[in-house]
Scaffold this motif. Structure first.
Motif, short mmCIF file in Angstrom:
data_model
loop_
_atom_site.label_atom_id
_atom_site.label_comp_id
_atom_site.label_asym_id
_atom_site.label_seq_id
_atom_site.Cartn_x
_atom_site.Cartn_y
_atom_site.Cartn_z
N ALA B 11 19.01 -60.51 12.15
CA ALA B 11 18.70 -61.54 11.14
C ALA B 11 17.95 -60.90 9.97
O ALA B 11 18.20 -61.22 8.81
CB ALA B 11 17.86 -62.65 11.77
N GLY B 12 17.04 -59.98 10.29
CA GLY B 12 16.27 -59.30 9.24
C GLY B 12 17.16 -58.46 8.34
O GLY B 12 17.03 -58.49 7.12
N ILE B 13 18.08 -57.74 8.94
CA ILE B 13 18.98 -56.88 8.16
C ILE B 13 19.86 -57.75 7.25
O ILE B 13 20.05 -57.46 6.07
CB ILE B 13 19.85 -56.00 9.09
CG1 ILE B 13 18.97 -54.95 9.77
CG2 ILE B 13 20.96 -55.31 8.31
CD1 ILE B 13 19.63 -54.25 10.94
N ARG B 14 20.37 -58.84 7.82
CA ARG B 14 21.25 -59.72 7.02
C ARG B 14 20.47 -60.37 5.88
O ARG B 14 20.99 -60.48 4.76
CB ARG B 14 21.85 -60.81 7.92
CG ARG B 14 22.81 -60.23 8.93
CD ARG B 14 23.50 -61.31 9.71
NE ARG B 14 24.37 -62.09 8.84
CZ ARG B 14 25.19 -63.03 9.28
NH1 ARG B 14 25.24 -63.30 10.54
NH2 ARG B 14 25.94 -63.69 8.44
N PHE B 15 19.24 -60.75 6.16
CA PHE B 15 18.39 -61.35 5.12
C PHE B 15 18.12 -60.34 4.02
O PHE B 15 18.25 -60.64 2.82
CB PHE B 15 17.09 -61.82 5.78
CG PHE B 15 16.05 -62.33 4.83
CD1 PHE B 15 16.33 -63.35 3.93
CD2 PHE B 15 14.76 -61.80 4.85
CE1 PHE B 15 15.35 -63.83 3.06
CE2 PHE B 15 13.78 -62.28 3.99
CZ PHE B 15 14.08 -63.29 3.10
N PHE B 16 17.77 -59.11 4.42
CA PHE B 16 17.48 -58.08 3.42
C PHE B 16 18.73 -57.81 2.56
O PHE B 16 18.65 -57.68 1.34
CB PHE B 16 17.03 -56.78 4.11
CG PHE B 16 16.35 -55.83 3.17
CD1 PHE B 16 14.99 -55.96 2.91
CD2 PHE B 16 17.05 -54.82 2.55
CE1 PHE B 16 14.36 -55.11 2.01
CE2 PHE B 16 16.42 -53.96 1.65
CZ PHE B 16 15.07 -54.10 1.40
N GLY B 17 19.88 -57.77 3.22
CA GLY B 17 21.14 -57.53 2.50
C GLY B 17 21.44 -58.65 1.52
O GLY B 17 21.83 -58.40 0.37
N LYS B 18 21.24 -59.88 1.96
CA LYS B 18 21.55 -61.04 1.11
C LYS B 18 20.67 -61.04 -0.14
O LYS B 18 21.15 -61.23 -1.26
CB LYS B 18 21.33 -62.33 1.92
CG LYS B 18 21.89 -63.57 1.26
CD LYS B 18 21.75 -64.77 2.19
CE LYS B 18 22.34 -66.01 1.59
NZ LYS B 18 23.79 -66.06 1.59
N MET B 19 19.37 -60.79 0.07
CA MET B 19 18.44 -60.79 -1.07
C MET B 19 18.71 -59.60 -1.99
O MET B 19 18.68 -59.73 -3.22
CB MET B 19 16.99 -60.75 -0.58
CG MET B 19 16.56 -61.99 0.17
SD MET B 19 16.72 -63.48 -0.85
CE MET B 19 17.37 -64.65 0.33
#
Lengths: 142, 224
Positions: B11-19
């Motif tokens: 979830a953290g990686i996906r969030f970082f990628g999205k932002m």
């Protein structure tokens, strides 16, 4: 004759400076920051090319593109985007966009594509006129 | 089989990628305007070479426009820097007021795409909890994403941090359609492990128009 272009982009600073440079090159340019307004404009005016930002509030570029094509299938649309993804460009092309140019824009490249768009549109309009004429003649011959 | 720890990390990686993708998109837009201004200067030089007088007022306007874009880029990069540094410490004192302001800035473009305005209401005093700031931002973003779906006709989501006896909370207000959406999707669904890792609880208020994330003052981040 000057190329007639509609630019649709929600970034007003970009819209203003790009349109100024295109006018300096002799093009006839209309601008709007609203895709909804763009749909209204294409109902009353015709353009050689529409430069459409892919991501806008109010209505996404893809939806705006589909609605423009419904109204005027011969219109040639070039997508512009700050989204550096290749897949987005491929998606746009699959839908029938004439081309896809990432920001920052190379104006010489864009100008070339607008000229190509003008030719493509003229061919399509001619084909449509031929088809219409053929239909009229066929109907009369019955 | 994926563990809770995997889920939090993913979830953290996906969030970082999205932002990061959103921020890079914004920077590209700024570069596009600066690029056109540089191009206009070239056009002016080209025309001057052919005898057209240079319009000084136009040059001043171009300089002003470039400075505006530099300020715009500076705001974007400052936000990006604050976001990136939120992952520095697994457990640190964090002002929920400041974190909600950062969340509002990060979410601004996503909100604009959905026709939503985000209003961040600053608390009177800092609301400090000890937490993993990046993990909490991820949790709050997920709640905000849901809150934007639940925003009513006002198309506005208010974010406010408040101190509580146990620690602090963040309210997502003006969610007129919250009762139509499923809170369970957030609390028990795609991010079930993250609230647990942060010792956070998520619930709707009694009027079903607010989503509330509660945090204890000083838990340890528990990546499970």
């Amino acid at each position: 004759m000057a190329e007639k272009v509609l630019i649709v982009d929600d970034d007003k600073a970009f819209l203003s400076i790009l349109s100024e440079r295109m006018r300096n090159r002799g093009m006839e340019v209309t601008t709007t920051a609203s895709p909804v307004e763009a749909l209204q404009i294409v109902e009353t005016e015709s353009f050689d090319a529409i430069i459409l930002d892919l991501m806008m509030p109010e209505m996404g570029g893809i939806e705006a593109f589909q609605r423009i094509k419904e109204k005027s299938p011969e219109l040639q649309v070039i997508f512009l985007t700050g989204h550096p993804s290749v897949s987005t460009g491929i998606d746009a092309m699959k839908l029938g966009a004439m081309d896809f140019i990432p920001k920052p824009v190379d104006l010489n490249e864009l100008t070339e594509k607008i000229k190509q768009a003008k030719v493509s549109r003229a061919i399509l309009v001619e084909k449509q006129a031929h088809a219409k004429l053929k239909k009229v003649l066929t109907d009369k011959g019955r | 089989m994926a563990t809770d720890s995997d889920e939090v990390e993913l979830a953290g990686i996906r969030f970082f990628g999205k932002m990061s993708a959103s921020i890079s998109h914004e920077i590209k837009n700024v570069l596009a305007v600066i690029n056109e201004n540089a191009g206009l200067l070239e056009d002016i030089c080209f025309m001057a070479d052919r005898g057209k007088p240079i319009d000084l007022a136009r040059l001043k306007k171009i300089a002003g426009d470039v400075k505006d874009q530099v300020r715009r880029a500076d705001r974007i990069v400052t936000t990006m820097s604050r976001f990136a540094h939120s992952a520095d410490e697994l457990s640190t004192e964090t002002d929920l007021g400041e974190l909600t302001v950062l969340l509002g800035l990060l979410a601004m473009r996503f909100a604009a795409m959905r026709g939503i305005a985000i209003q961040t209401l600053a608390p009177l005093a800092p609301v400090v909890v000890t937490t993993f700031p990046f993990g909490l931002l991820n949790l709050l973003w997920t709640c905000l994403d849901c809150a934007m779906t639940a925003a009513g006709s006002s198309k506005t989501v208010e974010l406010v941090a408040e101190r509580t006896t146990e620690g602090g909370l963040v309210r997502f207000r003006r969610l007129e359609r919250l009762s139509e959406t499923s809170i369970a999707d957030i609390a028990l669904g795609r991010l079930s492990a993250l609230p647990h890792a942060l010792n956070a609880t998520i619930a709707a208020d009694d009027t079903k128009t607010e989503l509330i994330v509660r945090l204890p003052r000083a838990p340890e981040f528990n990546p499970i």
